[in-house]
Design a protein around this motif. Structure first.
Motif, mmCIF file in Angstrom:
data_model
loop_
_atom_site.group_PDB
_atom_site.id
_atom_site.type_symbol
_atom_site.label_atom_id
_atom_site.label_comp_id
_atom_site.label_asym_id
_atom_site.label_seq_id
_atom_site.Cartn_x
_atom_site.Cartn_y
_atom_site.Cartn_z
ATOM 1 N N ILE A 92 0.860 -1.175 0.000
ATOM 2 C CA ILE A 92 0.000 0.000 0.000
ATOM 3 C C ILE A 92 0.897 1.226 0.000
ATOM 4 N N VAL A 93 0.623 2.144 -0.913
ATOM 5 C CA VAL A 93 1.351 3.414 -0.994
ATOM 6 C C VAL A 93 0.305 4.520 -0.898
ATOM 7 N N SER A 94 0.366 5.293 0.171
ATOM 8 C CA SER A 94 -0.704 6.247 0.452
ATOM 9 C C SER A 94 -0.156 7.586 0.909
ATOM 10 N N ASP A 95 -0.819 8.642 0.495
ATOM 11 C CA ASP A 95 -0.498 9.969 1.004
ATOM 12 C C ASP A 95 -1.323 10.257 2.255
ATOM 13 N N GLY A 96 -2.008 9.210 2.746
ATOM 14 C CA GLY A 96 -2.780 9.289 3.983
ATOM 15 C C GLY A 96 -1.899 8.963 5.189
ATOM 16 N N PHE A 97 -2.535 8.574 6.291
ATOM 17 C CA PHE A 97 -1.826 8.425 7.559
ATOM 18 C C PHE A 97 -1.936 7.021 8.145
ATOM 19 N N ASP A 98 -0.837 6.610 8.736
ATOM 20 C CA ASP A 98 -0.755 5.266 9.328
ATOM 21 C C ASP A 98 -1.790 5.039 10.420
ATOM 22 N N PHE A 99 -2.209 6.092 11.104
ATOM 23 C CA PHE A 99 -3.141 5.953 12.225
ATOM 24 C C PHE A 99 -4.374 5.169 11.803
ATOM 25 N N TYR A 100 -4.955 5.542 10.692
ATOM 26 C CA TYR A 100 -6.167 4.836 10.268
ATOM 27 C C TYR A 100 -5.873 3.679 9.318
ATOM 28 N N ILE A 101 -4.829 3.788 8.507
ATOM 29 C CA ILE A 101 -4.511 2.698 7.576
ATOM 30 C C ILE A 101 -4.176 1.431 8.346
ATOM 31 N N GLU A 102 -3.236 1.520 9.262
ATOM 32 C CA GLU A 102 -2.817 0.336 10.020
ATOM 33 C C GLU A 102 -3.930 -0.174 10.920
ATOM 34 N N ARG A 103 -4.723 0.722 11.469
ATOM 35 C CA ARG A 103 -5.836 0.292 12.323
ATOM 36 C C ARG A 103 -6.829 -0.559 11.526
ATOM 37 N N LEU A 104 -7.193 -0.092 10.338
ATOM 38 C CA LEU A 104 -8.154 -0.835 9.526
ATOM 39 C C LEU A 104 -7.564 -2.146 9.006
ATOM 40 N N LEU A 105 -6.289 -2.139 8.650
ATOM 41 C CA LEU A 105 -5.651 -3.385 8.200
ATOM 42 C C LEU A 105 -5.596 -4.411 9.333
ATOM 43 N N HIS A 106 -5.178 -3.985 10.515
ATOM 44 C CA HIS A 106 -5.105 -4.905 11.668
ATOM 45 C C HIS A 106 -6.480 -5.464 12.006
ATOM 46 N N ARG A 107 -7.478 -4.612 11.996
ATOM 47 C CA ARG A 107 -8.828 -5.057 12.318
ATOM 48 C C ARG A 107 -9.314 -6.124 11.335
ATOM 49 N N ALA A 108 -8.843 -6.063 10.091
ATOM 50 C CA ALA A 108 -9.230 -7.040 9.070
ATOM 51 C C ALA A 108 -8.307 -8.257 9.062
ATOM 52 N N GLY A 109 -7.354 -8.312 10.004
ATOM 53 C CA GLY A 109 -6.421 -9.436 10.049
ATOM 54 C C GLY A 109 -5.335 -9.362 8.989
ATOM 55 N N LEU A 110 -5.062 -8.150 8.494
ATOM 56 C CA LEU A 110 -4.077 -7.952 7.424
ATOM 57 C C LEU A 110 -2.965 -7.003 7.856
ATOM 58 N N GLY A 111 -2.620 -7.055 9.119
ATOM 59 C CA GLY A 111 -1.620 -6.145 9.655
ATOM 60 C C GLY A 111 -0.224 -6.317 9.091
ATOM 61 N N GLU A 112 0.028 -7.425 8.394
ATOM 62 C CA GLU A 112 1.355 -7.676 7.837
ATOM 63 C C GLU A 112 1.549 -7.056 6.453
ATOM 64 N N VAL A 113 0.493 -6.480 5.888
ATOM 65 C CA VAL A 113 0.604 -5.861 4.565
ATOM 66 C C VAL A 113 1.558 -4.668 4.655
ATOM 67 N N PRO A 114 2.570 -4.618 3.787
ATOM 68 C CA PRO A 114 3.505 -3.485 3.821
ATOM 69 C C PRO A 114 2.805 -2.179 3.437
ATOM 70 N N VAL A 115 3.161 -1.105 4.148
ATOM 71 C CA VAL A 115 2.539 0.201 3.931
ATOM 72 C C VAL A 115 3.619 1.281 3.905
ATOM 73 N N THR A 116 3.553 2.151 2.919
ATOM 74 C CA THR A 116 4.358 3.366 2.879
ATOM 75 C C THR A 116 3.377 4.527 2.922
ATOM 76 N N CYS A 117 3.465 5.351 3.979
ATOM 77 C CA CYS A 117 2.505 6.448 4.157
ATOM 78 C C CYS A 117 3.086 7.482 5.115
ATOM 79 N N ASN A 118 2.297 8.492 5.406
ATOM 80 C CA ASN A 118 2.638 9.509 6.394
ATOM 81 C C ASN A 118 2.249 9.006 7.777
ATOM 82 N N THR A 119 2.695 9.691 8.812
ATOM 83 C CA THR A 119 2.399 9.244 10.177
ATOM 84 C C THR A 119 1.550 10.265 10.926
ATOM 85 N N LEU A 120 0.708 9.743 11.795
ATOM 86 C CA LEU A 120 -0.121 10.562 12.679
ATOM 87 C C LEU A 120 -0.179 9.842 14.005
#
Length: 171
Positions: A92-120
């Motif tokens: 995942i490559v996003s100009d969004g923020f890890d706060f919500y991206i990682e939260r939604l991925l973890h909740r779906a059981g996909l927390g291991e998906v690599p993510v490049t994004c901004n941080t909040l």
């Protein structure tokens, strides 16, 4: 040389643009005007986000509760399983923020998906933003997706890309 797929998050992996909905829900007309300036290319992602989040009074609990109202695309998990089985790397490559991206991925059981994004993050009750990748491109976006795409093309035989937001246009 293998295959890799790069995916935007807002409006692609998740069916709605979560970052934009945060602005709509918690922001006022001034926050929306700042967004319009970013869309017009007048300010960078950093300038936009820093100006907007200063104007919004959001607690961590409020943001968590709001983000928890969103779901990933119902077929994204299947897409991940297919890519793994076929030996296709994806990120995942996003100009969004890890706060919500990682939260939604973890909740779906996909927390291991690599993510490049901004941080909040919340520090002492205040939002702290980070843009660890903004120096990789021309500085307009926090994540220069065109640069990430070119890097992937240099390393992989076949590269796919999915995303149709303003920050995806350079890619």
């Amino acid at each position: 040389m293998g295959r890799k797929f790069l995916l935007d998050f807002d409006g692609t992996v998740v069916t709605e643009d979560v970052g934009h909905q945060v602005l709509v829900h918690f922001g006022d007309d001034e926050v929306k005007e700042i967004d319009d300036r970013w869309v017009a290319g007048e300010i960078t992602t950093r300038e936009r986000a820093e100006a907007q989040f200063v104007l919004m009074n959001i607690s961590e609990d409020e943001l968590v509760e709001f983000v928890d109202g969103f779901e990933l695309d119902p077929f994204f998990g299947e897409f991940c399983r297919y890519c793994r089985a076929a030996g296709i790397e994806f990120e995942i490559v996003s100009d969004g923020f890890d706060f919500y991206i990682e939260r939604l991925l973890h909740r779906a059981g996909l927390g291991e998906v690599p993510v490049t994004c901004n941080t909040l993050e919340f520090v002492d009750g205040r939002i702290r933003l980070g843009f660890p990748h903004e120096g990789d491109g021309d500085g307009r976006f926090g994540v220069a997706k065109d640069v990430l795409l070119k890097r992937a093309q240099a390393e992989f035989e076949v590269v796919g890309y999915a995303g149709d937001a303003d920050s995806d246009k350079p890619a």
